[in-house]
Design a protein around this motif. Structure first.
Motif, PDB file in Angstrom:
ATOM      1  N   VAL B  29       0.938  -1.366   0.188  1.00 18.04           N
ATOM      2  CA  VAL B  29      -0.098  -0.151  -0.114  1.00 18.04           C
ATOM      3  C   VAL B  29       0.865   1.218  -0.059  1.00 18.04           C
ATOM      4  O   VAL B  29       0.666   2.101  -0.825  1.00 18.04           O
ATOM      5  N   VAL B  30       1.880   1.088   0.970  1.00 22.08           N
ATOM      6  CA  VAL B  30       2.833   2.415   0.999  1.00 22.08           C
ATOM      7  C   VAL B  30       3.686   2.388  -0.550  1.00 22.08           C
ATOM      8  O   VAL B  30       3.686   3.723  -0.778  1.00 22.08           O
ATOM      9  N   CYS B  32       2.805   1.569  -3.336  1.00 19.20           N
ATOM     10  CA  CYS B  32       1.883   2.032  -4.416  1.00 19.20           C
ATOM     11  C   CYS B  32       1.988   3.510  -4.417  1.00 19.20           C
ATOM     12  O   CYS B  32       2.096   4.416  -5.537  1.00 19.20           O
ATOM     13  N   GLN B  33       1.753   3.955  -3.216  1.00 14.26           N
ATOM     14  CA  GLN B  33       1.484   5.603  -3.281  1.00 14.26           C
ATOM     15  C   GLN B  33       3.069   6.282  -3.477  1.00 14.26           C
ATOM     16  O   GLN B  33       2.938   7.154  -4.107  1.00 14.26           O
ATOM     17  N   ALA B  34       3.894   5.733  -2.975  1.00 13.34           N
ATOM     18  CA  ALA B  34       5.282   6.182  -3.201  1.00 13.34           C
ATOM     19  C   ALA B  34       5.489   6.256  -4.677  1.00 13.34           C
ATOM     20  O   ALA B  34       6.322   7.281  -5.160  1.00 13.34           O
ATOM     21  N   ARG B  36       3.572   6.187  -6.981  1.00 13.16           N
ATOM     22  CA  ARG B  36       2.599   7.224  -7.864  1.00 13.16           C
ATOM     23  C   ARG B  36       3.280   8.537  -7.502  1.00 13.16           C
ATOM     24  O   ARG B  36       3.364   9.337  -8.633  1.00 13.16           O
ATOM     25  N   ASP B  37       3.665   8.909  -6.542  1.00 16.43           N
ATOM     26  CA  ASP B  37       4.156  10.445  -5.961  1.00 16.43           C
ATOM     27  C   ASP B  37       5.400  10.365  -6.712  1.00 16.43           C
ATOM     28  O   ASP B  37       6.030  11.449  -7.190  1.00 16.43           O
ATOM     29  N   ILE B  43      -0.091  -0.116 -10.899  1.00 14.84           N
ATOM     30  CA  ILE B  43      -1.274  -1.347 -10.887  1.00 14.84           C
ATOM     31  C   ILE B  43      -1.075  -2.103  -9.624  1.00 14.84           C
ATOM     32  O   ILE B  43       0.239  -2.492  -9.710  1.00 14.84           O
ATOM     33  N   TYR B  44      -1.871  -2.029  -8.909  1.00 13.69           N
ATOM     34  CA  TYR B  44      -1.865  -2.983  -7.598  1.00 13.69           C
ATOM     35  C   TYR B  44      -2.792  -4.144  -7.609  1.00 13.69           C
ATOM     36  O   TYR B  44      -4.006  -4.086  -7.909  1.00 13.69           O
ATOM     37  N   THR B  45      -2.017  -5.662  -7.920  1.00 16.07           N
ATOM     38  CA  THR B  45      -3.000  -6.498  -7.918  1.00 16.07           C
ATOM     39  C   THR B  45      -3.812  -6.899  -6.715  1.00 16.07           C
ATOM     40  O   THR B  45      -4.670  -7.809  -6.755  1.00 16.07           O
ATOM     41  N   LEU B 125      11.765   5.022   1.392  1.00 13.65           N
ATOM     42  CA  LEU B 125      11.035   4.730   0.026  1.00 13.65           C
ATOM     43  C   LEU B 125      12.001   5.197  -1.040  1.00 13.65           C
ATOM     44  O   LEU B 125      11.859   4.468  -1.933  1.00 13.65           O
ATOM     45  N   ASN B 126      12.510   6.414  -0.940  1.00 18.93           N
ATOM     46  CA  ASN B 126      13.422   6.856  -2.034  1.00 18.93           C
ATOM     47  C   ASN B 126      14.509   5.784  -2.473  1.00 18.93           C
ATOM     48  O   ASN B 126      14.666   5.927  -3.609  1.00 18.93           O
TER      49      ASN B 126
END
Lengths: 536, 142
Positions: B29-30, B32-34, B36-37, B43-45, B125-126
């Motif tokens: 979840v985290v 995906c957002q990272a 996207r940012d 795409i998340y299955t 995340l980076n």
């Protein structure tokens, strides 16, 4: 509060709890305006139960210490239960592997590689019989929601075989499916059908098992998925209301079943926020039961809960630091008045806990119980300006979630439209950003890091587990009476299509050694499966 | 045009997948957002996907990268299987990166199969985003 002179400057512009509530420099009588001790807090054992549900609390009885056990073949889990009992664990708590919880047998293609991994495999009654051989049945906690009806049926079947009257069984089956839709999405059937199964289990226990807890409303799972303390409490209350309404719709009287409902919370880093959360939870429960559902039985108003210290609060870096984290979290649970506690072990970020780590967890609980004196008086933080203030604010904020979910038509609707999931995901990302930016310090992760040698022992699951389990299942399939199995499965199908209670036919099916996969296949056929709305 | 298109020529399409029965998907979840940012198309299955379905979705969605995450200790079952399935479907050109609870000893084995990254809990995340950008640049010969 002003920043004060340079001499008394503060480290940060503002101080907040982990869920974002502002925290003042000090709290005084000024923060307690309108506070009425007897009405808002009350004595321990009295409505609204903020200070605890018993007058004597831990002066009477120490909380139940139950560590989670489940891995390998059933016999290995039995061995772990025996070991922990010898070490002074008060009662066992069991968890099954992912295929079992998904209703797949160990030889299903989806089970490949997962048998015995994050829990113990249960294909048929034989597995639970082997796991519980020599273990008293009286007080077992089953962390099982997707297949709660089967697990309860297996417990009843074993009790019948041993000649133990089920009326005497205490213990708990988690049986909380809503939190699976809200959180980690481990569910089999659509929400409405799942609610029917939950309600069948509660109804059966009301009629047949007066001492048994047929549900443990477990928003610790949402916490682990990313919710903060306020969300945990708000969603827990909303889920609880949904279960209450479902049971009332099924014709049960709140005072008959409310005393049997238990709850299950997480416990995270922010010490005072957690203590306040537990205290607020008791008041929210008492008020909701009394004012919303008209409950009169004093037992209906008293919230009983279990605490599991957070797994997501642990770090894989410098894992021994987790012992300190766990100590603080258990202490918060104790000062919050928990009835039972499990401490997540220091190596859980790395694998299944070793014997050494699980004993350390148990010893931590024992040290807090018997050495440090915090159990000598009830609710020692009660009356603290800060803690009472925080208790009030957490309740207020959590009740805002309850109101929003009420407006949507209740928790089941808030799950179907994705509200709860979105709120949790948003919070999760914000927290991760705060850690990445260094706004939140996690020792060993973004501050005080060291080059690590992997000195900690990691528990390895034997590679034979899957093979052994498949062979065992095959031999049971050969030996059992297929006619009896088919008859019992047909009975489950007929009941599922109608309105009868699913527990009695499931008891017959497990007694005939129908497998978990077979029973779930029948129910999947009738109820269908479900995919949560796309939320990302 | 965002930073990624500037540095890698065109956008990155990434599929976040979670093979098998592991329920621990907060990292997904985290991430995906990272992603996207960072300007990627994500795409998340969702969890509980067989490797076959992850491959199908990846091909249908024409992704550049598959990011796999597992915390239940089954990465040595599912990650290699994922590579096999991609090969069977002539999609071996899709970059595969991994992460989760992966012991040190398994990392070289995964690298050898072409699964890179293999980051664990606590990774900023980076670091993960940068790894994916570098991997795609290499793949695109930039």
């Amino acid at each position: 509060m002003g920043k004060g002179s340079r001499k008394f400057s503060e480290r940060k512009a503002e101080f907040r709890t982990l869920s974002g509530l502002p925290v003042n420099r000090t709290y005084t009588q000024e923060d307690m305006k309108g506070f009425d001790y007897s009405k808002d807090v009350g004595s321990p054992g009295e409505y609204p139960h903020v200070r605890g549900i018993h007058p004597t609390m831990y002066r009477g009885r120490i909380w139940t210490m139950r560590q989670l056990s489940g891995f390998g073949v059933p016999e290995e889990t039995k061995e772990r239960i025996r070991f922990l009992t010898e070490q002074g664990q008060t009662a066992p708590s069991l968890i099954f592997d992912a295929p079992t919880r998904w209703g797949y047998d160990s030889d299903h293609p989806m089970a490949k590689g997962a048998v015995g991994r994050v829990g113990a495999p249960i294909d048929t009654l034989k597995d639970l019989e082997d796991m519980l051989e020599g273990v008293p049945l009286e007080d077992i906690h089953f962390t099982e929601s997707t297949i709660a009806v089967i697990v309860l049926s297996m417990l009843v079947a074993i009790a019948d075989k041993r000649g133990v009257p089920i009326k005497t069984l205490k213990g708990t089956v988690q049986n909380d499916i809503l939190k699976e839709y809200s959180g980690p999405s481990m569910y089999i059937f659509p929400p409405d059908h799942s609610m029917r199964i939950v309600t069948d289990v509660i109804r059966f226990c009301c009629e047949e098992m007066p001492l048994f807890n047929p549900i443990s409303i477990s928003c610790t799972t949402l916490r682990e998925a990313g919710a903060n303390a306020i969300q945990e409490l708000g969603f827990w209350m909303a889920h609880s209301i949904a279960y209450m309404e479902s049971c009332i719709d099924a014709g049960l009287d709140p005072d008959d079943f409310a005393p049997k409902l238990t709850s299950f919370f997480g416990c995270h880093h922010d010490f005072f926020e957690e203590v306040a959360k537990f205290r607020a939870a008791r008041r929210m429960w008492a008020k909701t039961m009394k004012e919303r559902f008209g409950a009169r039985n004093p037992k209906s108003l008293a919230l009983k809960f279990h605490v599991q210290t957070s797994g997501s609060a642990l770090t894989t870096q410098q894992p021994l630091n987790n012992i300190t984290r766990g100590t603080l979290e258990v202490l918060a649970g104790v000062l919050g008045g928990a009835q039972s506690i499990a401490l997540s072990c220091y190596d859980e970020g790395l694998g299944i806990p070793t014997e050494e780590s699980v004993v350390t967890a148990l010893r931590t609980q024992q040290i807090i119980a018997y050495e440090c004196g915090v159990t000598n008086t009830v609710d020692p933080l009660g009356g603290s300006y800060f803690v009472e203030n925080l208790t009030n604010r957490i309740e207020e904020e959590a009740m805002k979630y309850v109101e929003r979910i009420d407006e949507m038509g209740g928790a089941v609707e808030a799950i179907k439209n994705g509200f709860i999931q979105k709120e949790i995901n948003r919070q999760l990302y914000e927290d991760q950003e705060a850690i990445d930016k260094g706004e939140r310090i996690i020792v060993g992760v973004n501050r005080y890091e060291v080059e690590e040698s992997s000195a900690v022992e990691i528990f390895e699951i034997s590679s034979d587990v899957e093979k052994n389990q498949k062979e065992k299942l095959e031999s049971i399939r050969r030996e059992r009476n297929d006619v009896a199995v088919e008859k019992a499965l047909r009975e489950i199908r007929d009941t599922a299509e109608g309105n009868g209670n699913l527990v009695p036919p499931t008891i017959d099916a497990v007694k005939a050694y129908a497998s978990v996969g077979q029973i779930c296949d029948v129910l999947r056929d009738i109820f269908g499966t479900y995919k949560s709305p796309r939320l990302l | 045009m965002n930073m990624i298109e500037n540095t890698t020529g065109r956008k990155i399409r990434i599929l976040v997948g979670k093979p098998g029965l592991d329920c621990h998907d907060r990292a997904c979840v985290v991430l995906c957002q990272a992603f996207r940012d960072a300007g990627m198309e994500v795409i998340y299955t969702g969890p509980y996907q067989p490797p076959e379905r992850i491959a199908e979705t990846a091909i249908e969605e024409d992704v550049d990268v598959i990011a796999l995450s597992l915390l239940d200790g089954r990465h040595m079952t599912h990650f290699p299987r994922q590579m096999e399935v991609l090969k069977e479907r002539n999609a071996a050109d899709i970059c595969v990166v991994g992460g989760g609870r992966i012991p040190e000893k398994d990392k070289p084995l995964l690298e050898k199969m072409g699964i890179t990254g293999n980051y664990g809990a606590g990774t900023p995340l980076n670091v993960i985003v940068d790894h994916i950008i570098e991997r795609v640049k290499k793949e695109r010969g930039i």
